[in-house]
Design an enzyme around this catalytic site. Sequence first.
Site, PDB file in Angstrom:
ATOM      1  N   CYS A  17     -10.442  -0.861  -4.309  1.00  0.00           N
ATOM      2  CA  CYS A  17      -9.780   0.405  -4.621  1.00  0.00           C
ATOM      3  C   CYS A  17     -10.469   1.127  -5.767  1.00  0.00           C
ATOM      4  CB  CYS A  17      -8.309   0.173  -4.954  1.00  0.00           C
ATOM      5  SG  CYS A  17      -8.023  -0.927  -6.355  1.00  0.00           S
TER       6      CYS A  17
ATOM      7  N   GLU B 291      -2.529 -15.932  -5.001  1.00  0.00           N
ATOM      8  CA  GLU B 291      -1.936 -14.737  -5.602  1.00  0.00           C
ATOM      9  C   GLU B 291      -1.249 -15.142  -6.905  1.00  0.00           C
ATOM     10  OE1 GLU B 291      -0.308 -11.506  -6.901  1.00  0.00           O
ATOM     11  OE2 GLU B 291      -1.583 -11.360  -5.118  1.00  0.00           O
TER      12      GLU B 291
ATOM     13  N   TYR C 219      -6.441 -12.929  -3.944  1.00  0.00           N
ATOM     14  CA  TYR C 219      -5.574 -11.818  -4.356  1.00  0.00           C
ATOM     15  C   TYR C 219      -4.735 -11.414  -3.147  1.00  0.00           C
ATOM     16  CZ  TYR C 219      -9.388 -11.594  -7.799  1.00  0.00           C
ATOM     17  OH  TYR C 219     -10.352 -11.900  -8.723  1.00  0.00           O
TER      18      TYR C 219
ATOM     19  N   GLN D 224       0.825  -1.205   0.000  1.00  0.00           N
ATOM     20  CA  GLN D 224       0.000   0.000   0.000  1.00  0.00           C
ATOM     21  C   GLN D 224       0.861   1.258   0.000  1.00  0.00           C
ATOM     22  OE1 GLN D 224      -3.212   0.380  -0.323  1.00  0.00           O
ATOM     23  NE2 GLN D 224      -3.860  -1.764  -0.251  1.00  0.00           N
TER      24      GLN D 224
END
Length: 412
Positions: free
Chosen positions: A370, A299, A277, A246
């Site tokens: 997001c 992932e 994810y 992040q």
Amino acid sequence: MTSPSAGLLDLDITGIAHGGTFIARHEGRVVFVSDAIPGERVRARLLDPKEGGEDKRSFWRAETVEVLEASPHRRPHVWAEADVSRDPADRPGGADLGHIELAHQRTLKRQVLSEALEKFAGSGLEAPEVEAVDAGDGTGWRTRMTLHVDDAGRVGPYAARSHRVIPVTSYPLARPVVAAAALDLRDAKFGRIDLVEPADGQVRVIRKVDTGRRPPRGSDKRAAPEIVRERVGGRSFQVDAGGFWQVHSQAAPVLDGAVRELLAGRVDPSATHFDLYGGVGLFAATLADLGATDIVTVESSRRATMQARENLEPLDVTAVTARVERYLDTLPEGTSAGAVVLDPPRAGAGRAVVDAVNALAPTAIAYVACDPVALARDLGTFRGHGWQVSEMRAYDLFPHSHHFEVVALLTR
């Protein structure tokens, strides 16, 4: 009204669009305008106006060049070099709401989320207020930043909606040490430069020279990426210096805390839980802290999966390298799940993944998003399967840009 044939229009701004532009209309046609605010009247330059012939596009794009009637929420741009007083071609991108008072930015972000939910998720969902994560002025938060080098050796961000490098003398959104390192860059070669400040406070400068040539087949001269460490709570996470983490210095703790609170009491230690994810394992660790003893994190990045195994080594976690939709497709029929954390990229999870997660009949789903439109589409699909959105929280983790994060809890 100024003639569009001159490339200029005087426009009344009526709303905000997803993506950081603003909405006006000219003779019935929608015009998406940058660097404006709802309620303003601006003079804007059309992008690529058609010369002669009929323009059949359903909308136009334009850039504000002059504010004729200003909103009370307009402020001097937080990044002086992106101010409306400069030619649009010379304004750096990355701070598309930086001309708006900070609290009003959050009001507008909530409006974007509300309109996306109404359009794509169905009626009855109320968008939460977008919360500030610190008490500052919205600057000095970027721990990661990408700059570009043109063929003349100039270093800087791209101009908004362009691949033209704009040299600048300040980086107000960056952490101070990142900004200082950026301004000190010398002897740059054509390509890009990533600057990263991990938890140790030391900036890494990662240069990616573009030679325009591919290396011979079978050869790979790239050095192994440096691994840095980030911290969330009392846990350390290793991640490639140039890998995904992040950007806001408080983002990982804030999102970890939100998922932790929303899933509290919903994690059955006897069930299998999924972190989809999963990156380097942030939310898999959250699930473990909530009592999960059987966790699968999925992932697509092999490097991130390898690091997730290291980060989660003391825990009972299976780290799988795969695209999420392909992994879910391989699960035996009848596989069930406890809690599921979904943290998809900007495009969202998509129908195939939502359908597959629904088939697992999990006890609860924490969706970390997001992108408000992608979230709304996926929530609409989940609601079609009978799920309800029990709670949503929104966080302003990208002040002065149009981006923000939403965490939603879905239950039966």
